[in-house]
Motif scaffolding. Structure first.
Motif, short mmCIF file in Angstrom:
data_model
loop_
_atom_site.label_atom_id
_atom_site.label_comp_id
_atom_site.label_asym_id
_atom_site.label_seq_id
_atom_site.Cartn_x
_atom_site.Cartn_y
_atom_site.Cartn_z
N LEU A 1 28.48 61.24 23.97
CA LEU A 1 28.35 60.19 23.19
C LEU A 1 28.44 60.04 24.93
O LEU A 1 29.04 59.12 25.24
N ASN A 2 26.90 59.83 25.43
CA ASN A 2 26.97 58.95 26.87
C ASN A 2 25.72 57.71 26.66
O ASN A 2 24.73 57.54 26.48
N SER A 3 26.68 56.60 25.66
CA SER A 3 25.98 55.62 24.99
C SER A 3 24.29 55.00 25.93
O SER A 3 24.28 55.13 26.64
N PRO A 4 23.28 54.65 25.45
CA PRO A 4 22.94 55.03 24.28
C PRO A 4 22.49 56.14 23.14
O PRO A 4 22.02 56.52 22.54
N GLU A 5 22.85 57.47 24.05
CA GLU A 5 22.11 58.84 24.08
C GLU A 5 23.55 59.55 23.67
O GLU A 5 24.84 60.04 24.51
N VAL B 1 23.40 67.85 15.77
CA VAL B 1 23.84 66.82 17.15
C VAL B 1 22.83 65.68 16.54
O VAL B 1 23.16 64.24 16.05
N GLU B 2 21.77 66.31 15.40
CA GLU B 2 20.93 64.86 14.55
C GLU B 2 21.41 64.59 13.78
O GLU B 2 21.21 63.37 12.94
N SER B 3 22.86 64.83 12.93
CA SER B 3 23.50 64.52 12.12
C SER B 3 24.28 63.38 12.62
O SER B 3 24.74 62.44 11.80
N TRP B 4 24.50 63.69 13.63
CA TRP B 4 25.54 61.99 14.31
C TRP B 4 24.23 60.90 14.52
O TRP B 4 24.55 59.30 14.43
N ASN B 5 22.62 61.24 14.14
CA ASN B 5 21.75 60.08 14.77
C ASN B 5 22.16 58.90 13.58
O ASN B 5 21.21 57.82 14.05
N LYS B 6 22.56 59.09 12.93
CA LYS B 6 21.72 58.60 10.96
C LYS B 6 23.35 57.42 11.90
O LYS B 6 23.43 56.28 11.22
N HIS B 7 23.63 57.85 12.55
CA HIS B 7 25.34 56.41 13.30
C HIS B 7 24.57 55.61 13.95
O HIS B 7 25.66 55.54 14.90
N SER B 8 22.95 56.55 14.74
CA SER B 8 23.39 55.47 16.34
C SER B 8 23.66 54.14 16.09
O SER B 8 23.90 53.58 17.33
N PHE B 9 23.58 53.40 15.31
CA PHE B 9 23.58 52.32 15.39
C PHE B 9 24.81 51.29 15.49
O PHE B 9 25.15 50.31 16.45
N ILE B 10 25.59 52.15 15.28
CA ILE B 10 27.27 51.89 15.80
C ILE B 10 26.99 51.73 17.25
O ILE B 10 27.96 51.10 18.08
N TRP B 11 26.38 51.92 17.58
CA TRP B 11 26.68 52.58 19.19
C TRP B 11 25.37 52.12 20.15
O TRP B 11 25.68 51.69 21.28
#
Length: 201
Positions: free
Chosen positions: A65-69, A156-166
């Motif tokens: 995780l290199n916020s926001p990506e 990697v895409e499975s983490w995108n649903k949690h992207s609001f966290i970071w």
């Protein structure tokens, strides 16, 4: 001793064919071994084998995780490029073996068609590369490579649903939460929410 005896024409043909068959076997064995290496290291097979099997990953891909990506290192395009390059190199190993001139056991000389062009070498590469079995295994290998890369992409895409966290402004959200003077139950509720999210991964 000349390497061009008319009486030995069939003998020369026999050995050139034997070299061609040996190169085919060499390339096919190399490609099949590479396919097995990729299949053997699939996540499902690794689980069955267990960690003490001595069959580790073929190489490591880091997902960070290199916020926001979310960053994949090395990039998946590079991984694909290198895997395809390895498979092509396995077929290219037929290139150093030069064909013989017709009716002889003398290597065919390089041909230059233009001064600017690389000289053309009469080797076994094209014959091996156009073999139906080699083409079939190459297609299988390309499919396996794409499947492996797609697996990482899906992860990697499975983490995108949690992207609001970071992606959200944590400081301001935390400040608003503290301003409300929350109870212990509310803190517990928030922590449970994130614990459940972590367990769902």
């Amino acid at each position: 001793n000349t390497g061009r005896s008319p009486q030995l024409k069939a003998y020369y043909m026999h050995w050139e064919k034997a070299i061609f068959m040996a190169l085919n076997d060499l390339v096919l064995n190399g490609l099949n071994s590479f396919v097995k290496m990729l299949h053997r290291r699939s996540p499902k097979k690794m689980e069955k084998l267990g960690s003490g099997s001595g069959e580790g990953p073929l190489f490591k891909v880091m997902v960070m995780l290199n916020s926001p990506e979310i960053v994949v290192q090395p990039p998946l395009k590079e991984v694909t490029k290198h895997l395809v390059h390895i498979s092509r190199n396995l077929v290219d190993c037929a290139s150093p073996f030069v064909r013989w001139m017709d009716g002889t056991c003398i290597e065919a000389p390089e041909q230059k068609f233009n001064d600017d062009d690389e000289p053309f070498v009469f080797n076994f590469y094209r014959d091996v590369a156009e073999n139906a079995n080699v083409i079939k295994v190459m297609l299988n290998l390309n499919h396996t490579i794409q499947k492996s890369v797609s697996g990482v992409n899906r992860y990697v895409e499975s983490w995108n649903k949690h992207s609001f966290i970071w992606k959200q402004d944590k400081d301001s959200i935390l400040a608003k939460f503290v301003e409300r003077n929350p109870t212990c139950e509310e803190f517990e509720e928030k922590l449970s929410k994130y614990t459940k999210m972590a367990n769902d991964l």
